[in-house]
Scaffold this active site. Structure first.
Site, PDB file in Angstrom:
ATOM      1  N   CYS A 176      -7.897  -2.875  -4.422  1.00  7.14           N
ATOM      2  CA  CYS A 176      -6.825  -2.927  -3.428  1.00  7.14           C
ATOM      3  C   CYS A 176      -7.519  -2.780  -2.075  1.00  7.14           C
ATOM      4  CB  CYS A 176      -5.772  -1.849  -3.695  1.00  7.14           C
ATOM      5  SG  CYS A 176      -6.413  -0.188  -3.993  1.00  7.14           S
TER       6      CYS A 176
ATOM      7  N   ASP B  18       0.828  -1.203   0.000  1.00  9.06           N
ATOM      8  CA  ASP B  18       0.000   0.000   0.000  1.00  9.06           C
ATOM      9  C   ASP B  18       0.865   1.256   0.000  1.00  9.06           C
ATOM     10  OD1 ASP B  18      -2.311   1.468  -0.016  1.00  9.06           O
ATOM     11  OD2 ASP B  18      -2.848   1.055   2.076  1.00  9.06           O
TER      12      ASP B  18
ATOM     13  N   ARG C 251      -3.385   1.950  -5.712  1.00  6.74           N
ATOM     14  CA  ARG C 251      -2.926   0.746  -6.408  1.00  6.74           C
ATOM     15  C   ARG C 251      -3.880   0.355  -7.531  1.00  6.74           C
ATOM     16  NH1 ARG C 251      -1.800  -2.966  -1.141  1.00  6.74           N
ATOM     17  NH2 ARG C 251      -3.609  -1.753  -0.434  1.00  6.74           N
TER      18      ARG C 251
END
Length: 367
Positions: free
Chosen positions: A131, A94, A137
């Site tokens: 994500c 992340d 992402r």
């Protein structure tokens, strides 16, 4: 009712899908690809995240041949069986880009699914990317596909993702500088015939920091576990580096200009670091893959960034000539200013002091 209210609060910066009786933290970026926050199986998380059962009900009732593309290094939070095995995993950390080699794999997997002929029962193919929040992402993966397979420029892909995923006034969908940089790399990769050498190793020889404030720690990082972890390779200090300081400034291209080469006392530099260039020359050059991370921290403030030496070296066209390895290696470098790094930086939430003005990494690359 409580779950609906909490979900709307938690996802407020992002646009939700609220048609046909559904209320999900999910957005169609194009008719063939959508981004969503994680489908949760946790009783607590389902109060403010998408419940997996509700996501399945939406997908199964939407008349599409769907496939989920999951990007969470922290774990999907569900089993493949929860989606009847229709899941592809490309996990990375992340708030970071992945190792570049993962992005062509994501592009290829999404393209393979969307290139399928419409299923007579399930319908047209749909790629569902997620994500944690379905933003950074997911945005990088989605925009990479749009750039490499749908003819978008990076600017147009980012703008579309922001328009379709974010509420107006709540920032861009892909906003982390290193993720934006890696999207630019995707554009370069695609324009160059999608050629990439993940084995393009370099040797870091020095790191230069302009205006480094006292007690700011500096380290080099790399990806581990194919992108699922981040590893500190070397914390730069006097045990592994020759450290020198001088006053001057560096141009945007990384060239030193107006340098006073007389020695500068460490104590004086700490009291007034502005314009002081601290050079960490590694006693033993550090061999590293092309994805390189810089990490700096001071107290509770931290900042980092990622770059890829293959692209910063201009996508070398010639293969490594082992017969020429005795020649002097060519040099490459990457420079970044304080306001271009990722992370809290000590100034985003509080008006803190800059920890440095800019950082430059130098390396030797194959001849």
């Amino acid at each position: 009712m409580l779950a609906s209210v909490l979900g709307r609060i938690a996802s407020y910066p992002r646009l939700r899908y609220t048609s046909e009786g559904h209320d999900l933290d999910l957005s169609f970026v194009t008719p063939e690809i959508c981004a969503m926050s994680l489908p949760s199986t946790s009783t607590i998380e389902m109060l403010y995240r998408n419940g997996l059962v509700k996501v399945r009900a939406f997908l199964d009732g939407h008349g599409v041949d769907w496939r989920v593309f999951e990007l969470r290094a922290e774990g999907a939070g569900y089993t493949d069986q929860d989606f009847d095995g229709r899941v592809s995993h490309f996990p990375f950390v992340d708030h970071h880009p992945p190792p570049f080699v993962l992005l062509p794999q994501i592009v290829s997997a999404i393209d393979t699914h969307l290139s399928r002929d419409p299923d007579p029962v399930k319908g047209k193919p749909l790629a569902v990317v997620h994500c944690k929040a379905g933003k950074g992402r997911s945005g990088l993966a989605t925009c990479s596909f749009l750039v490499a397979r749908r003819g978008f420029t990076t600017a147009d892909a980012k703008a579309l993702f922001t328009e379709k995923r974010m509420r107006k006034g709540f920032g861009e969908g892909v906003s982390i500088p290193s993720q934006v940089r890696y999207l630019d790399y995707v554009s370069l990769w695609h324009a160059d015939g999608e050629r990439y050498r993940g084995d393009y190793g370099v040797r870091v020889t020095a790191v230069e920091v302009v205006g480094q404030v006292a007690n700011t720690r500096l380290a080099l990082r790399r990806f581990g576990g194919e992108g699922k972890t981040i590893e500190t390779v070397l914390e730069l200090d006097k045990s592994n580096c020759d450290i020198t300081r001088r006053r001057g400034h560096r141009s945007k291209t990384g060239t030193d200009t107006s340098i006073d080469t007389s020695s500068t006392a460490t104590s004086a530099a700490e009291k007034d670091p502005e314009g002081v260039i601290t050079t960490y020359t590694l006693k033993q050059p550090l061999a590293t893959p092309p994805d390189i991370g810089i990490y700096l921290s001071r107290g509770q403030a931290w900042m980092h960034c990622w770059f890829n030496a293959w692209f910063e070296d201009g996508l070398p066209t010639a293969p490594v000539d082992t017969a020429r390895q005795s020649e002097k290696p060519k040099e490459g470098s990457f420079a970044i200013a304080w306001d271009g790094v990722d992370g809290w930086r000590g100034t985003t939430f509080v008006k803190g002091r800059k920890s440095f003005e800019s950082v430059l990494v130098r390396w030797e690359r194959p001849v």
